[in-house]
Design an enzyme around this catalytic site. Structure first.
Site, PDB file in Angstrom:
ATOM      1  CE1 TYR A 109     -52.289 -50.683  34.451  1.00  0.00           C
ATOM      2  CE2 TYR A 109     -50.810 -50.605  32.578  1.00  0.00           C
ATOM      3  CZ  TYR A 109     -51.075 -50.988  33.877  1.00  0.00           C
ATOM      4  OH  TYR A 109     -50.124 -51.668  34.592  1.00  0.00           O
ATOM      5  CD1 TRP A 111     -46.759 -48.245  35.181  1.00  0.00           C
ATOM      6  CD2 TRP A 111     -45.057 -47.389  36.379  1.00  0.00           C
ATOM      7  NE1 TRP A 111     -46.279 -49.226  36.009  1.00  0.00           N
ATOM      8  CE2 TRP A 111     -45.232 -48.726  36.747  1.00  0.00           C
ATOM      9  CE3 TRP A 111     -44.043 -46.643  36.972  1.00  0.00           C
ATOM     10  CZ2 TRP A 111     -44.442 -49.346  37.714  1.00  0.00           C
ATOM     11  CZ3 TRP A 111     -43.258 -47.258  37.935  1.00  0.00           C
ATOM     12  CH2 TRP A 111     -43.469 -48.597  38.299  1.00  0.00           C
TER      13      TRP A 111
HETATM   14  N1  LIG Z   1     -44.695 -57.776  26.012  1.00  0.00           N
HETATM   15  C1  LIG Z   1     -44.844 -57.204  27.208  1.00  0.00           C
HETATM   16  N2  LIG Z   1     -45.653 -56.129  27.336  1.00  0.00           N
HETATM   17  C2  LIG Z   1     -45.803 -55.542  28.535  1.00  0.00           C
HETATM   18  C3  LIG Z   1     -45.126 -56.029  29.672  1.00  0.00           C
HETATM   19  C4  LIG Z   1     -44.292 -57.174  29.519  1.00  0.00           C
HETATM   20  O1  LIG Z   1     -43.679 -57.669  30.485  1.00  0.00           O
HETATM   21  N3  LIG Z   1     -44.163 -57.720  28.267  1.00  0.00           N
HETATM   22  N4  LIG Z   1     -45.285 -55.396  30.890  1.00  0.00           N
HETATM   23  C5  LIG Z   1     -46.533 -54.702  31.093  1.00  0.00           C
HETATM   24  C6  LIG Z   1     -46.535 -53.915  32.320  1.00  0.00           C
HETATM   25  S1  LIG Z   1     -46.172 -54.781  33.754  1.00  0.00           S
HETATM   26  C7  LIG Z   1     -46.862 -52.612  32.359  1.00  0.00           C
HETATM   27  S2  LIG Z   1     -47.035 -51.834  33.885  1.00  0.00           S
HETATM   28  C8  LIG Z   1     -47.157 -51.852  31.143  1.00  0.00           C
HETATM   29  C9  LIG Z   1     -46.635 -50.403  31.197  1.00  0.00           C
HETATM   30  O2  LIG Z   1     -47.302 -49.646  30.264  1.00  0.00           O
HETATM   31  P1  LIG Z   1     -47.428 -48.051  30.394  1.00  0.00           P
HETATM   32  O3  LIG Z   1     -47.504 -47.649  31.824  1.00  0.00           O
HETATM   33  O4  LIG Z   1     -48.541 -47.628  29.520  1.00  0.00           O
HETATM   34  O5  LIG Z   1     -46.025 -47.608  29.789  1.00  0.00           O
HETATM   35  P2  LIG Z   1     -45.262 -46.221  29.896  1.00  0.00           P
HETATM   36  O6  LIG Z   1     -44.275 -46.196  28.773  1.00  0.00           O
HETATM   37  O7  LIG Z   1     -44.714 -46.030  31.267  1.00  0.00           O
HETATM   38  O8  LIG Z   1     -46.403 -45.180  29.591  1.00  0.00           O
HETATM   39  C10 LIG Z   1     -46.602 -44.003  30.295  1.00  0.00           C
HETATM   40  C11 LIG Z   1     -46.839 -42.873  29.301  1.00  0.00           C
HETATM   41  O9  LIG Z   1     -47.211 -41.717  30.026  1.00  0.00           O
HETATM   42  C12 LIG Z   1     -46.549 -40.600  29.462  1.00  0.00           C
HETATM   43  N5  LIG Z   1     -46.427 -39.566  30.516  1.00  0.00           N
HETATM   44  C13 LIG Z   1     -45.489 -39.467  31.473  1.00  0.00           C
HETATM   45  N6  LIG Z   1     -45.714 -38.405  32.232  1.00  0.00           N
HETATM   46  C14 LIG Z   1     -46.840 -37.816  31.768  1.00  0.00           C
HETATM   47  C15 LIG Z   1     -47.577 -36.663  32.167  1.00  0.00           C
HETATM   48  O10 LIG Z   1     -47.257 -35.975  33.126  1.00  0.00           O
HETATM   49  N7  LIG Z   1     -48.694 -36.367  31.444  1.00  0.00           N
HETATM   50  C16 LIG Z   1     -49.107 -37.111  30.396  1.00  0.00           C
HETATM   51  N8  LIG Z   1     -50.224 -36.753  29.758  1.00  0.00           N
HETATM   52  N9  LIG Z   1     -48.405 -38.199  29.991  1.00  0.00           N
HETATM   53  C17 LIG Z   1     -47.301 -38.547  30.677  1.00  0.00           C
HETATM   54  C18 LIG Z   1     -45.211 -41.133  29.011  1.00  0.00           C
HETATM   55  O11 LIG Z   1     -44.655 -40.314  28.016  1.00  0.00           O
HETATM   56  C19 LIG Z   1     -45.587 -42.534  28.511  1.00  0.00           C
HETATM   57  O12 LIG Z   1     -45.857 -42.531  27.143  1.00  0.00           O
HETATM   58  O13 LIG Z   1     -46.614 -52.536  30.014  1.00  0.00           O
HETATM   59  C20 LIG Z   1     -47.037 -53.886  29.930  1.00  0.00           C
HETATM   60  N10 LIG Z   1     -46.625 -54.447  28.650  1.00  0.00           N
HETATM   61  N1  LIG Z   2     -35.714 -51.007  34.888  1.00  0.00           N
HETATM   62  C1  LIG Z   2     -37.019 -51.251  34.909  1.00  0.00           C
HETATM   63  N2  LIG Z   2     -37.567 -51.818  36.004  1.00  0.00           N
HETATM   64  C2  LIG Z   2     -38.892 -52.092  36.034  1.00  0.00           C
HETATM   65  C3  LIG Z   2     -39.746 -51.756  34.965  1.00  0.00           C
HETATM   66  C4  LIG Z   2     -39.137 -51.171  33.809  1.00  0.00           C
HETATM   67  O1  LIG Z   2     -39.816 -50.886  32.808  1.00  0.00           O
HETATM   68  N3  LIG Z   2     -37.793 -50.931  33.826  1.00  0.00           N
HETATM   69  N4  LIG Z   2     -41.100 -52.010  35.035  1.00  0.00           N
HETATM   70  C5  LIG Z   2     -41.687 -52.201  36.353  1.00  0.00           C
HETATM   71  C6  LIG Z   2     -43.008 -52.828  36.276  1.00  0.00           C
HETATM   72  S1  LIG Z   2     -44.309 -51.915  35.729  1.00  0.00           S
HETATM   73  C7  LIG Z   2     -43.250 -54.097  36.689  1.00  0.00           C
HETATM   74  S2  LIG Z   2     -44.824 -54.718  36.660  1.00  0.00           S
HETATM   75  C8  LIG Z   2     -42.162 -54.944  37.163  1.00  0.00           C
HETATM   76  C9  LIG Z   2     -42.290 -56.323  36.529  1.00  0.00           C
HETATM   77  O2  LIG Z   2     -41.515 -57.235  37.181  1.00  0.00           O
HETATM   78  P1  LIG Z   2     -41.408 -58.694  36.554  1.00  0.00           P
HETATM   79  O3  LIG Z   2     -42.670 -59.074  35.925  1.00  0.00           O
HETATM   80  O4  LIG Z   2     -40.919 -59.580  37.622  1.00  0.00           O
HETATM   81  O5  LIG Z   2     -40.248 -58.424  35.482  1.00  0.00           O
HETATM   82  P2  LIG Z   2     -39.789 -59.112  34.127  1.00  0.00           P
HETATM   83  O6  LIG Z   2     -38.513 -58.415  33.809  1.00  0.00           O
HETATM   84  O7  LIG Z   2     -40.850 -59.110  33.122  1.00  0.00           O
HETATM   85  O8  LIG Z   2     -39.509 -60.622  34.492  1.00  0.00           O
HETATM   86  C10 LIG Z   2     -38.527 -61.033  35.426  1.00  0.00           C
HETATM   87  C11 LIG Z   2     -37.842 -62.265  34.921  1.00  0.00           C
HETATM   88  O9  LIG Z   2     -38.737 -63.368  34.840  1.00  0.00           O
HETATM   89  C12 LIG Z   2     -38.163 -64.322  33.968  1.00  0.00           C
HETATM   90  N5  LIG Z   2     -39.234 -65.143  33.380  1.00  0.00           N
HETATM   91  C13 LIG Z   2     -40.059 -64.805  32.368  1.00  0.00           C
HETATM   92  N6  LIG Z   2     -40.922 -65.824  32.097  1.00  0.00           N
HETATM   93  C14 LIG Z   2     -40.635 -66.830  32.958  1.00  0.00           C
HETATM   94  C15 LIG Z   2     -41.175 -68.145  33.188  1.00  0.00           C
HETATM   95  O10 LIG Z   2     -42.110 -68.598  32.543  1.00  0.00           O
HETATM   96  N7  LIG Z   2     -40.626 -68.861  34.214  1.00  0.00           N
HETATM   97  C16 LIG Z   2     -39.606 -68.389  34.983  1.00  0.00           C
HETATM   98  N8  LIG Z   2     -39.174 -69.164  35.980  1.00  0.00           N
HETATM   99  N9  LIG Z   2     -39.051 -67.173  34.759  1.00  0.00           N
HETATM  100  C17 LIG Z   2     -39.558 -66.399  33.779  1.00  0.00           C
HETATM  101  C18 LIG Z   2     -37.412 -63.523  32.906  1.00  0.00           C
HETATM  102  O11 LIG Z   2     -36.147 -64.108  32.664  1.00  0.00           O
HETATM  103  C19 LIG Z   2     -37.330 -62.124  33.504  1.00  0.00           C
HETATM  104  O12 LIG Z   2     -36.036 -61.571  33.494  1.00  0.00           O
HETATM  105  O13 LIG Z   2     -40.900 -54.395  36.828  1.00  0.00           O
HETATM  106  C20 LIG Z   2     -40.785 -53.044  37.244  1.00  0.00           C
HETATM  107  N10 LIG Z   2     -39.405 -52.661  37.142  1.00  0.00           N
HETATM  108 MO   LIG Z   3     -46.167 -53.243  35.514  1.00  0.00          MO
END
Ligand SMILES: Nc1nc2c(c(=O)[nH]1)N[C@H]1C(S)=C(S)[C@@H](COP(=O)(O)OP(=O)(O)OC[C@H]3O[C@@H](n4cnc5c(=O)[nH]c(N)nc54)[C@H](O)[C@@H]3O)O[C@H]1N2
Ligand SMILES: Nc1nc2c(c(=O)[nH]1)N[C@H]1C(S)=C(S)[C@@H](COP(=O)(O)OP(=O)(O)OC[C@H]3O[C@@H](n4cnc5c(=O)[nH]c(N)nc54)[C@H](O)[C@@H]3O)O[C@H]1N2
Ligand SMILES: [Mo]
Length: 768
Positions: A109, A111
């Site tokens: 899993y 991005w």
């Molecule tokens: N506490 C907490 N944890 C969360 C979240 C949260 O809201 N709170 N959000 C969650 C969410 S929504 C998501 S989507 C995940 C994201 O989790 P990930 O998608 O696993 O996070 P990334 O850091 O984008 O990891 C992508 C990795 O791919 C590597 N990479 C990039 N390009 C290439 C390539 O061309 N080849 C190879 N082999 N590697 C490459 C990058 O260096 C990076 O280490 O995290 C989740 N974790």
């Molecule tokens: N710059 C940047 N943008 C991103 C990403 C990134 O890594 N960097 N990651 C991308 C990815 S993979 C995803 S999945 C999306 C995720 O998108 P989201 O899941 O929507 O993003 P978050 O920033 O985790 O949360 C948005 C807001 O929800 C509020 N929140 C948290 N818990 C609660 C709650 O219990 N109740 C209410 N009412 N509000 C709450 C927090 O204040 C937070 O700022 O973002 C994407 N966009």
């Molecule tokens: Mo995500």
């Protein structure tokens, strides 16, 4: 000499500026109205000291350590590419022969990066599928609970992923937009796959200028941009379902539910109404009932419910709301509320998720597919919902309940990851590492020495997108972007596709893997398939040679606005939803039949175990939100200048209300210890009145830096929130990540403050 090459990234499209073989700048694409600040960090990351120079193998693994070894503390030994390829091929063959194909965890899993051909996870799946198969991961961390729920009740996940009712329809028709979780601008900095244009800022501004009134229902005021002029309702985290249910009760009591819509377009209103009236449990779900749970005054709840019933209203919630214990419930309740208001399918009204979660949600766009890679079917049927990875590693042979099924967990011997970072994305990292160490062998393909690479046995250095040719394309973006190779590979880095082709060769299936195409032949092939798909939709795009030469293709925005479910609303018999009843399921017989106590057949209030309303708050009285970083994409670009400039004494910042700091004698700008039963981290304290008291917030993605490498219980000196988050499923229905349900306490960091070392190569590694 300066060279300029068109390129793309999740952070936006850009022109790569190259001098003397080095990327010196990523200049925003001219067609982007609001380019992302994150582009500034790309050159730093590409030429970072944390790049992996050549293949490396963990010293203990070379000596024969397998299952049960302690990973992360050992030195690495550089090896030549041909030896690395041979070691991986031999170990893969051994494990498959001795333990079977499901013993390989290849869900991988993550991005990856933009560029659809070299997309690392797609490449790895293709390889592992041809090698005999692997244990897969389904759903995602983003909205895993929601995407399991929505097909049952709305028959589609388009209400999360898009196409949703677009901003044009909202601007032209809605007067009120209630935003649970707000509309954080930072989340729009990125689009998966490589965005050409960040159009959400002008689109949101136009809606505000047209007179749409916004309400930001969130613990964090910063979740709404100043230009929205939003009312702030500082809700207690985890309390959203209670507030939404109480709004539904207000509508019911006032007799303002849309009986015509409920009769024509929904099923199961009666049992839900009985629940709101308290017929079974004796609790009427009034605003007075909800107020002490969500900590929003009853009068505010009542006022907002009646306002929504009195004006054209769009309801939305961010994806974050469902990334919590019982995260299914607030989303289901919001759909039920929209059904009661009868707004689903009305122009610019109804309900949809994620307008504030990613660039492109709600951006007007013709529905053409995006350019895609070519996956291979996985011959192994074993899978887990993605966020249950530690459980998979911990308890082989046991059963995991998920969405009405009993999944048998295989015994994982080999873990193979490309393009994701579980030591970024997963919760309770110490526990993950204990499970991880049960594997025989961990293979990782990575450009950087991320915490994932540091906890691998065999590390294969991958190129970044700048070092290869590709096509950037996103399902939510109007532009398709040519990504020209800008620089030579750094060190001995190789493309994922090429290293996998060599391993496939050693295992005897190179031709099946490559289909005898090289990089440019694949791009031509993938573009050609996309061009045909566009033609089927009546959209003509130039041929590959012209596209490659010009650097991009633009699909003009549609003239008409788009409202989701409009056809269904107009004639639900002719255009049924893909649910068992063909209608909106306020009560789902299917979900009720699963028999999970925590997710009965209609939306309910279920108290989270870990939140400020419960007993655990006596010991850990602060709710820690871990949101998406404005300085990075997850763990990506952590070595860049934007992330660096935001650190406090080199540590990831944590936001806290001044009253909470005063009560603990803490000051702005000092390093604090954030802790709970699962561990401790260092963080840089930043005080702000924008966050409600009792709640602290820190971005995810600071690379995990345990004070003692390899320890599963050492504090993280850099500030990785996932040391502290709890690792439980949202419920047995969705089994999503519940990262947002997390209590902590904070104190001054006493004693030595070890330096952050995670941005330099680990012991034994060579530098490029
Ligand atoms: N506490 C907490 N944890 C969360 C979240 C949260 O809201 N709170 N959000 C969650 C969410 S929504 C998501 S989507 C995940 C994201 O989790 P990930 O998608 O696993 O996070 P990334 O850091 O984008 O990891 C992508 C990795 O791919 C590597 N990479 C990039 N390009 C290439 C390539 O061309 N080849 C190879 N082999 N590697 C490459 C990058 O260096 C990076 O280490 O995290 C989740 N974790
Ligand atoms: N710059 C940047 N943008 C991103 C990403 C990134 O890594 N960097 N990651 C991308 C990815 S993979 C995803 S999945 C999306 C995720 O998108 P989201 O899941 O929507 O993003 P978050 O920033 O985790 O949360 C948005 C807001 O929800 C509020 N929140 C948290 N818990 C609660 C709650 O219990 N109740 C209410 N009412 N509000 C709450 C927090 O204040 C937070 O700022 O973002 C994407 N966009
Ligand atoms: Mo995500």
């Amino acid at each position: 000499m300066t060279e300029i090459k068109p390129h793309g990234s999740h952070f936006g499209s850009f022109d790569a500026v190259v001098e003397g073989g080095r990327l010196v700048a990523a200049r925003p694409f001219g067609r982007d109205p609001s380019p992302s600040t994150l582009l500034q960090s790309i050159p730093d990351a590409v030429h970072s000291a944390a790049r992996i120079d050549r293949p490396h193998v963990r010293a203990g693994w070379l000596k024969g350590e397998r299952r049960g070894s302690a990973r992360g503390g050992d030195a690495f030994v550089p090896v030549p590419w041909d030896q690395a390829i041979r070691l991986v091929a031999e170990e893969s063959a051994r494990i498959r022969a001795e333990h079977g194909h499901p013993s390989v965890l290849g869900g991988s899993y993550g991005w990856s990066s933009a560029g659809r051909y070299h997309h690392a996870r797609t490449q790895l799946h293709r390889f592992l599928g041809l090698a005999g198969g692997f244990t897969a991961q389904v759903t995602n961390y983003s909205y895993g609970a929601g995407m399991t729920l929505m097909p049952h009740i709305l028959g589609t996940n388009e209400v999360i992923q898009g196409p949703v009712t677009d901003w044009k329809a909202i601007r032209e028709n809605a007067k009120l937009m209630l935003c649970f979780g707000g509309l954080p601008l930072k989340n729009g900095l990125i689009t998966s796959g490589g965005s050409g244009a960040h159009e959400y800022v002008p689109l949101m501004k136009a809606a505000a200028d047209a007179g749409v009134r916004f309400v930001n229902i969130s613990p964090f005021r910063g979740d709404a941009a100043e230009f929205l002029g939003a009312e702030w309702v500082p809700i207690r985290p985890g309390g959203d379902a209670a507030m939404i249910l109480a709004m539904a009760q207000v509508i019911l009591e006032a007799g303002k539910e849309d009986r015509d819509f409920l009769a024509r377009c929904a099923v199961g209103f009666a049992p839900f109404a009985a629940y709101l009236r308290g017929e079974a449990d004796g609790v009427v779900k009034t605003p007075e009932w909800a107020a002490p749970l969500c900590d929003v005054p009853a009068a505010t709840i009542r006022r907002l419910a009646l306002e929504a019933a009195g004006a054209p209203t769009m309801l939305t919630a961010t994806w974050s709301i469902q990334r919590a214990e019982h995260g299914e419930q607030p989303w289901w309740a919001l759909v039920a509320l929209a059904a009661m208001l009868g707004t689903i399918g009305k122009p610019g009204q109804g309900v949809a998720f994620g307008y504030g979660s990613m660039n492109g949600i709600g951006t007007p766009r013709h529905e053409v597919p995006s350019v895609g890679g070519v996956p291979v079917k996985n011959p192994v049927g074993a899978y887990i919902p993605v966020a249950r990875v530690t459980e998979l590693l911990e308890r082989p042979g046991q059963v995991l309940q998920y969405n009405g099924r009993d999944l048998l967990l295989p015994d994982i011997r080999m873990i193979w990851w490309a393009g994701g970072n579980p030591f970024h994305h997963h919760q309770d990292l110490g526990r993950l590492l204990r499970g991880w160490n049960r594997a025989d062998t961990v293979v990782v393909q990575e450009p950087w020495w991320t915490p994932l690479a540091r906890h691998a046995d065999i590390v294969l250095p991958a190129t970044t997108t700048l070092e290869r040719n590709d096509i950037g394309s996103a399902s939510r973006d109007r532009f398709v972007r040519a990504m020209h190779q800008a620089i030579a590979p750094v060190g001995q880095a190789r493309n994922d596709a090429d290293m996998l082709a060599d391993i496939a060769d050693a295992l005897g299936f190179r031709a099946a893997f490559t289909e005898q195409r090289d990089e440019m032949a694949w791009l031509d092939h993938l573009y050609g398939r996309w061009r045909q798909a566009c033609a089927a939709e009546g959209i003509a795009v130039p041929d590959f040679a012209e596209f490659w030469d010009r650097g991009f293709v633009e699909i003009a925005p549609p003239a008409e606005s788009y409202t989701q479910f409009a056809a269904f609303r107009a004639d639900p018999e002719a255009n049924p939803l893909n649910t068992p009843s063909g209608k909106v399921e306020i009560f789902s017989e299917t979900i009720a039949r699963f028999g999970y106590e925590e997710t009965p057949g209609h939306p309910v209030w279920r108290e989270p175990r870990e939140w400020l309303g419960g007993e655990m708050a006596e010991r850990f009285p602060l709710h820690m939100l871990s949101f998406q970083p404005f300085t990075r994409l997850h763990g990506q670009l952590d070595t860049g200048r934007v992330a660096e400039a935001n650190r406090v004494q080199g540590r990831e910042p944590i936001l806290m209300h001044p009253d909470d700091a005063a009560a603990r004698g803490l000051n702005d700008g000092e390093v604090v210890r954030v802790f709970n039963e699962r561990g401790a981290i260092a963080a840089g304290l930043r005080l702000t009145e924008e966050i409600r008291p009792g709640v602290v917030a820190m971005a995810t993605g600071a690379w995990w830096n345990p004070a003692r490498p390899g320890a599963t219980d050492a504090p993280c000196v850099h500030g990785n929130a996932n040391v502290l988050t709890q690792d439980v499923g949202t419920s047995r229905l969705g089994q999503g990540s519940a990262a947002q349900s997390c209590l902590v306490e904070i104190a001054r960091w006493d004693g030595d403050l070890p330096p952050v070392t995670v941005h330099a190569p680990p012991e034994g590694a060579t530098a490029p």
